[in-house]
Design a protein around this motif. Structure first.
Motif, PDB file in Angstrom:
ATOM      1  N   TRP A 115       0.832  -1.203   0.000  1.00  0.00           N
ATOM      2  CA  TRP A 115       0.000   0.000   0.000  1.00  0.00           C
ATOM      3  C   TRP A 115       0.864   1.250   0.000  1.00  0.00           C
ATOM      4  O   TRP A 115       0.602   2.191  -0.743  1.00  0.00           O
ATOM      5  N   ALA A 163       2.387   1.744  -3.377  1.00  0.00           N
ATOM      6  CA  ALA A 163       1.396   2.268  -4.313  1.00  0.00           C
ATOM      7  C   ALA A 163       1.151   3.755  -4.057  1.00  0.00           C
ATOM      8  O   ALA A 163       1.024   4.548  -5.001  1.00  0.00           O
ATOM      9  N   LEU A 164       1.105   4.145  -2.789  1.00  0.00           N
ATOM     10  CA  LEU A 164       0.921   5.560  -2.461  1.00  0.00           C
ATOM     11  C   LEU A 164       2.094   6.399  -2.937  1.00  0.00           C
ATOM     12  O   LEU A 164       1.906   7.506  -3.454  1.00  0.00           O
ATOM     13  N   ASP A 190       1.830   6.746  -6.675  1.00  0.00           N
ATOM     14  CA  ASP A 190       0.759   7.691  -6.992  1.00  0.00           C
ATOM     15  C   ASP A 190       1.198   9.124  -6.717  1.00  0.00           C
ATOM     16  O   ASP A 190       0.921  10.033  -7.505  1.00  0.00           O
ATOM     17  N   ALA A 191       1.887   9.328  -5.608  1.00  0.00           N
ATOM     18  CA  ALA A 191       2.371  10.665  -5.273  1.00  0.00           C
ATOM     19  C   ALA A 191       3.368  11.155  -6.319  1.00  0.00           C
ATOM     20  O   ALA A 191       3.359  12.329  -6.694  1.00  0.00           O
ATOM     21  N   LYS A 192       4.216  10.243  -6.811  1.00  0.00           N
ATOM     22  CA  LYS A 192       5.190  10.612  -7.836  1.00  0.00           C
ATOM     23  C   LYS A 192       4.480  11.023  -9.128  1.00  0.00           C
ATOM     24  O   LYS A 192       4.837  12.035  -9.754  1.00  0.00           O
ATOM     25  N   VAL A 193       3.454  10.263  -9.518  1.00  0.00           N
ATOM     26  CA  VAL A 193       2.697  10.584 -10.731  1.00  0.00           C
ATOM     27  C   VAL A 193       2.014  11.936 -10.574  1.00  0.00           C
ATOM     28  O   VAL A 193       2.042  12.774 -11.495  1.00  0.00           O
ATOM     29  N   ARG A 194       1.402  12.181  -9.395  1.00  0.00           N
ATOM     30  CA  ARG A 194       0.740  13.461  -9.156  1.00  0.00           C
ATOM     31  C   ARG A 194       1.735  14.619  -9.189  1.00  0.00           C
ATOM     32  O   ARG A 194       1.455  15.693  -9.733  1.00  0.00           O
TER      33      ARG A 194
END
Length: 176
Positions: A132, A135-136, A139-143
């Protein structure tokens, strides 16, 4: 957050998952958790005593997976007066021998504890938390990359607007 607030959130979540539990308050949820944990600890203590038949309780496997290696269940170290008791009995010559033995014992236990920590497997909850958190982070890197891209686009559009503004102002100045 205060404990009361956390248990209040938990009770609200319980009500959402099962509408039949509408009358469950946060105090009841907290007391239920304490009762389940107490029964687990009693079962764990019973099973750790030599000669007892193994017992189990409700949610034993789940609680073992979550709490099994925590300091509240399995203390990191225990306080003892072993060293104090023996130092009063042993005379000065034997004292040096005792110190050497005790130091050897301490070093061997610290080495064996280090080996035990290395061999410990991750629990299902720890693996899920690790996945998890990975994945967070992804996701934070993509954002963050999307935010940087939008920022660069805004800067580029601003530069184009400024260039057009300068060009128009230059034309206006030339007409005057």
């Amino acid at each position: 957050m205060k404990s009361r607030d956390v248990w209040s959130l938990i009770s609200k979540d319980v009500i959402k998952t099962n509408p039949e539990w509408k009358q469950k308050t946060y105090i009841q949820c907290e007391n239920k958790w304490k009762d389940i944990k107490r029964k687990y600890m009693e079962t764990k203590d019973h099973n750790n005593k030599s000669g007892n038949d193994p017992k189990t309780c409700k949610f034993y496997e789940d609680l073992e997976e979550v709490l099994g290696e925590k300091p509240c269940v399995k203390p990191v170290s225990l306080a003892s007066n072993f060293n104090k008791r023996h130092r009063t009995i042993i005379n000065s010559k034997e004292q040096n021998d005792f110190d050497e033995i005790f130091e050897d014992f301490e070093s061997s236990t610290s080495q064996s504890e280090g080996l035990l920590k290395k061999k410990r497997k991750m629990t299902r909850v720890e693996r899920e938390l690790k996945d998890w958190s990975a994945a967070l982070l992804a996701d934070a890197k993509v954002r963050e990359e999307a935010r940087e891209r939008r920022h660069r686009e805004v800067i580029a559009e601003s530069k184009v607007a400024i260039d057009i503004y300068k060009e128009m102002m230059g034309k206006l100045i030339d007409k005057l």
